[in-house]
Design a protein around this motif. Structure first.
Motif, PDB file in Angstrom:
ATOM      1  N   TYR A   1      16.259  11.952   4.788  1.00 13.22           N
ATOM      2  CA  TYR A   1      15.766  12.735   3.784  1.00 13.22           C
ATOM      3  C   TYR A   1      15.815  14.299   3.833  1.00 13.22           C
ATOM      4  O   TYR A   1      16.211  15.058   3.052  1.00 13.22           O
TER       5      TYR A   1
ATOM      6  N   TYR B   1      19.249   5.364   6.302  1.00  9.60           N
ATOM      7  CA  TYR B   1      18.849   4.176   6.156  1.00  9.60           C
ATOM      8  C   TYR B   1      19.558   2.977   5.196  1.00  9.60           C
ATOM      9  O   TYR B   1      19.927   3.317   4.462  1.00  9.60           O
TER      10      TYR B   1
ATOM     11  N   GLY C   1      18.607   0.345   1.366  1.00 10.44           N
ATOM     12  CA  GLY C   1      17.535   1.094   0.746  1.00 10.44           C
ATOM     13  C   GLY C   1      16.662   0.533  -0.554  1.00 10.44           C
ATOM     14  O   GLY C   1      17.050  -0.267  -1.197  1.00 10.44           O
TER      15      GLY C   1
ATOM     16  N   CYS D   1       9.790   0.684  -0.600  1.00  6.52           N
ATOM     17  CA  CYS D   1       9.922   0.330   0.674  1.00  6.52           C
ATOM     18  C   CYS D   1       8.800  -1.045   0.973  1.00  6.52           C
ATOM     19  O   CYS D   1       7.943  -0.821   1.492  1.00  6.52           O
TER      20      CYS D   1
ATOM     21  N   GLN E   1      15.171  -2.951   5.376  1.00  7.43           N
ATOM     22  CA  GLN E   1      15.501  -1.626   5.326  1.00  7.43           C
ATOM     23  C   GLN E   1      15.403  -1.073   6.895  1.00  7.43           C
ATOM     24  O   GLN E   1      14.244  -1.135   7.493  1.00  7.43           O
TER      25      GLN E   1
ATOM     26  N   CYS F   1       9.299  -1.832   6.948  1.00  4.55           N
ATOM     27  CA  CYS F   1      10.511  -1.190   6.129  1.00  4.55           C
ATOM     28  C   CYS F   1      10.551   0.364   6.814  1.00  4.55           C
ATOM     29  O   CYS F   1       9.561   1.055   6.724  1.00  4.55           O
TER      30      CYS F   1
ATOM     31  N   SER G   1      12.404   4.235   7.328  1.00 12.18           N
ATOM     32  CA  SER G   1      13.030   5.266   6.671  1.00 12.18           C
ATOM     33  C   SER G   1      13.357   6.384   7.506  1.00 12.18           C
ATOM     34  O   SER G   1      12.658   6.676   8.506  1.00 12.18           O
TER      35      SER G   1
ATOM     36  N   GLY H   1      11.270   9.584  11.760  1.00 11.50           N
ATOM     37  CA  GLY H   1      11.136   8.910  10.342  1.00 11.50           C
ATOM     38  C   GLY H   1       9.816   8.223  10.229  1.00 11.50           C
ATOM     39  O   GLY H   1       8.782   8.589  10.827  1.00 11.50           O
TER      40      GLY H   1
END
Length: 277
Positions: free
Chosen positions: A90, A107, A110, A114, A119, A143, A145, A161
């Motif tokens: 991000y 990631y 996607g 989430c 993921q 999940c 990210s 993350g």
């Protein structure tokens, strides 16, 4: 790394001088977009990374090495073709670890909401001509990210993350910080023993009509084996590409088992659940 959407003209990049005066507005090479990152190597060469459309429906993390005249020196992308997208981190999706080592982070598989436990955090390492040395995937049964990456003094990388457990949504989102060495091996300690490094992702899981196998170039030539719920081998394939797909229509529902063998050793294994309508 600035970008603007102009109607009918596509994605553009704004060049600024040291006084922040606009010197040039041009189309962004390879239409790299979203969470972009630019790093100057010297007065004439820079890296640019961001979201890359390998075609209309397939999203990956792209990286270009460009001259200030926008001549392409090298280009590559990480992730894999497929209908489940791979996104860049991000906030910062690239870090340079040395003259011959650059990282891109994102990631895989996607999922905007989430809720997909497949993921995983995705990290790739390239040489100075953007040949991909390896792509690894990190996470567990949640999940994950990725927001930020940075190179470390030992040639490795630090990633930050979050993760969300779809089975425990009342706890909202937790933070994860991870340190790996130059080979992508986890060197930091984790409070969760389920947070591990993977050479392979198998998805969708649960799945119905097909099984997808995503891997990194560091295990090219490895063999993937899939066993049915009774333990019988039903499928094997050599992983010479970064993505393979196997038709599973007509197969019985249940828990299937898989493993990956590379240079005579089992380097990854897991379960894949098939559900039928």
């Amino acid at each position: 790394g600035f970008f603007i959407y102009y109607p009918y003209t596509g994605l553009v990049t704004i060049d600024l001088d040291t006084n922040l005066n606009i010197t040039h507005i041009k189309h962004t090479p390879y239409t790299l977009q979203r969470e972009k990152k630019a790093i100057m190597l010297n007065d004439s060469v820079y890296y640019l990374t961001g979201l890359y459309f390998s075609n209309l429906n397939e999203l990956e993390v792209g990286i270009a090495k460009l001259s200030i005249n926008e001549d392409t020196i090298a280009f590559n992308h990480s992730g894999r073709p497929g209908y489940v997208p791979d996104y860049p981190a991000y906030r910062k999706c690239m870090a340079v670890a040395g003259t011959n080592s650059v990282y891109t982070g994102g990631y895989a598989n996607g999922d905007i909401s989430c809720t997909n436990v497949n993921q995983k955090i995705m990290l790739s390492n390239y040489d100075s001509l953007l040949h991909c040395r390896w792509t690894r995937f990190y996470g567990g049964d949640a999940c994950y990210s990725l927001f930020y990456i940075d190179a470390s003094s030992d040639g490795g990388c630090v990633m930050a993350g979050n993760f969300k457990d779809p089975a425990n949504l009342q706890n909202d989102v937790d933070i994860v910080v991870l340190k790996v060495d130059s080979d992508g091996i986890i060197t930091s300690k984790s409070d969760s023993p389920l947070f591990t490094s993977h050479n392979v992702i198998v998805y969708p899981n649960p799945g119905q009509d097909y099984i997808g196998i995503q891997s990194g170039p560091q295990i090219s030539g490895a063999v993937f084996y899939l066993y049915d719920p009774s333990g019988c081998l039903i499928f094997e394939t050599r992983l010479n590409e970064t993505y393979k797909q196997q038709d599973m229509t007509g197969k019985a529902s249940g828990t299937y088992f898989w493993k990956v063998e590379y240079k005579g050793k089992i380097i990854d294994n897991g379960k894949w659940i098939k559900v039928n309508n």
